[in-house]
Design a protein around this motif. Structure first.
Motif, PDB file in Angstrom:
ATOM      1  N   ALA A   3       0.840  -1.189   0.000  1.00  0.00           N
ATOM      2  CA  ALA A   3       0.000   0.000   0.000  1.00  0.00           C
ATOM      3  C   ALA A   3       0.882   1.249   0.000  1.00  0.00           C
ATOM      4  O   ALA A   3       0.390   2.363   0.044  1.00  0.00           O
ATOM      5  CB  ALA A   3      -0.934  -0.002   1.205  1.00  0.00           C
ATOM      6  N   LEU A  74      -8.664  -0.440  -2.991  1.00  0.00           N
ATOM      7  CA  LEU A  74      -8.861  -0.954  -1.638  1.00  0.00           C
ATOM      8  C   LEU A  74      -9.996  -0.181  -1.000  1.00  0.00           C
ATOM      9  O   LEU A  74      -9.850   0.995  -0.675  1.00  0.00           O
ATOM     10  CB  LEU A  74      -7.573  -0.797  -0.815  1.00  0.00           C
ATOM     11  CG  LEU A  74      -7.609  -1.320   0.609  1.00  0.00           C
ATOM     12  CD1 LEU A  74      -7.829  -2.840   0.633  1.00  0.00           C
ATOM     13  CD2 LEU A  74      -6.316  -0.965   1.340  1.00  0.00           C
ATOM     14  N   SER A  86     -12.571  -4.750   2.335  1.00  0.00           N
ATOM     15  CA  SER A  86     -11.117  -4.592   2.247  1.00  0.00           C
ATOM     16  C   SER A  86     -10.405  -5.935   2.177  1.00  0.00           C
ATOM     17  O   SER A  86      -9.486  -6.118   1.378  1.00  0.00           O
ATOM     18  CB  SER A  86     -10.581  -3.806   3.451  1.00  0.00           C
ATOM     19  OG  SER A  86     -11.051  -2.488   3.449  1.00  0.00           O
ATOM     20  N   GLN A  87     -10.803  -6.876   3.026  1.00  0.00           N
ATOM     21  CA  GLN A  87     -10.132  -8.171   3.045  1.00  0.00           C
ATOM     22  C   GLN A  87     -10.315  -8.909   1.728  1.00  0.00           C
ATOM     23  O   GLN A  87      -9.399  -9.572   1.247  1.00  0.00           O
ATOM     24  CB  GLN A  87     -10.615  -9.040   4.212  1.00  0.00           C
ATOM     25  CG  GLN A  87      -9.833 -10.333   4.373  1.00  0.00           C
ATOM     26  CD  GLN A  87      -8.324 -10.106   4.461  1.00  0.00           C
ATOM     27  OE1 GLN A  87      -7.840  -9.270   5.215  1.00  0.00           O
ATOM     28  NE2 GLN A  87      -7.562 -10.850   3.676  1.00  0.00           N
ATOM     29  N   LYS A  90      -7.840  -7.405  -0.660  1.00  0.00           N
ATOM     30  CA  LYS A  90      -6.483  -7.840  -0.296  1.00  0.00           C
ATOM     31  C   LYS A  90      -6.252  -9.288  -0.718  1.00  0.00           C
ATOM     32  O   LYS A  90      -5.184  -9.628  -1.227  1.00  0.00           O
ATOM     33  CB  LYS A  90      -6.258  -7.688   1.208  1.00  0.00           C
ATOM     34  CG  LYS A  90      -6.060  -6.261   1.637  1.00  0.00           C
ATOM     35  CD  LYS A  90      -5.841  -6.181   3.144  1.00  0.00           C
ATOM     36  CE  LYS A  90      -5.682  -4.752   3.595  1.00  0.00           C
ATOM     37  NZ  LYS A  90      -5.508  -4.654   5.060  1.00  0.00           N
ATOM     38  N   GLN A  94      -3.516 -10.624  -3.281  1.00  0.00           N
ATOM     39  CA  GLN A  94      -2.575 -11.679  -2.893  1.00  0.00           C
ATOM     40  C   GLN A  94      -2.596 -12.819  -3.902  1.00  0.00           C
ATOM     41  O   GLN A  94      -1.554 -13.352  -4.272  1.00  0.00           O
ATOM     42  CB  GLN A  94      -2.933 -12.187  -1.497  1.00  0.00           C
ATOM     43  CG  GLN A  94      -1.827 -12.931  -0.824  1.00  0.00           C
ATOM     44  CD  GLN A  94      -2.106 -13.084   0.669  1.00  0.00           C
ATOM     45  OE1 GLN A  94      -3.234 -12.957   1.128  1.00  0.00           O
ATOM     46  NE2 GLN A  94      -1.061 -13.351   1.416  1.00  0.00           N
ATOM     47  N   LEU A 105      -1.989  -1.505  -3.604  1.00  0.00           N
ATOM     48  CA  LEU A 105      -3.353  -1.346  -3.109  1.00  0.00           C
ATOM     49  C   LEU A 105      -3.594   0.143  -2.930  1.00  0.00           C
ATOM     50  O   LEU A 105      -2.823   0.827  -2.248  1.00  0.00           O
ATOM     51  CB  LEU A 105      -3.540  -2.082  -1.783  1.00  0.00           C
ATOM     52  CG  LEU A 105      -3.432  -3.592  -1.851  1.00  0.00           C
ATOM     53  CD1 LEU A 105      -3.420  -4.197  -0.457  1.00  0.00           C
ATOM     54  CD2 LEU A 105      -4.573  -4.168  -2.672  1.00  0.00           C
TER      55      LEU A 105
END
Length: 151
Positions: A3, A74, A86-87, A90, A94, A105
């Motif tokens: 980020a 994000l 958000s997760q 992410k 990933q 991000l």
């Protein structure tokens, strides 16, 4: 995946085309910028399916466009804290990590709302907005990132 815009910029000392992504539950909006990081343009919207198929589609597109880095929106809460989405973003980033390019991000607060408001102001129909909003949001996200990267 980072980020930190400085770390991302350092990973691409010669610049290069970037792809921006607005990752939603049903679609992924894609945008591209030029190699000098001046202007972002909407590209495509992918209807999400099985991740491996979506990733292959994105990888093919990235290869055709000579993409050197990825910017993924994000979604954060208004106070800057992680949102429930958000997760998911992410995890998506990933899972894209083996593409061989750096991934940034980027805070996407307000991107969809800003684009939707612009389309409403342009008198776009609801159906037309539905077709355009994801790739335009990706372009908005990417433009914000490249403006910061160049600044």
């Amino acid at each position: 995946m980072t980020a930190d815009r400085n770390a991302f910029r350092d990973a691409l000392p010669d610049g290069g085309r970037l792809i921006g992504m607005d990752v939603g539950t049903k679609t992924v909006g894609l945008a591209l910028c030029d190699a000098q990081w001046v202007i972002a343009s909407p590209a495509h919207t992918i209807t999400r399916g099985k991740f491996s198929k979506d990733k292959a589609t994105i990888a093919t597109f990235m290869g055709e466009q000579f993409v050197k880095g990825i910017v993924i929106g994000l979604p954060l809460n208004l106070d800057g804290s992680a949102s429930p989405r958000s997760q998911s973003s992410k995890s998506f980033a990933q899972n894209m990590g083996d593409m061989g390019v750096p991934i940034l991000l980027w805070d996407e607060r307000w991107s969809t709302q800003a684009v939707t408001r612009t389309l409403i102001d342009a008198d776009a129909s609801r159906a037309r907005r539905d077709v355009l909003v994801d790739k335009l949001a990706a372009s908005y996200i990417l433009q914000g990132a490249i403006d910061a990267l160049r600044g």
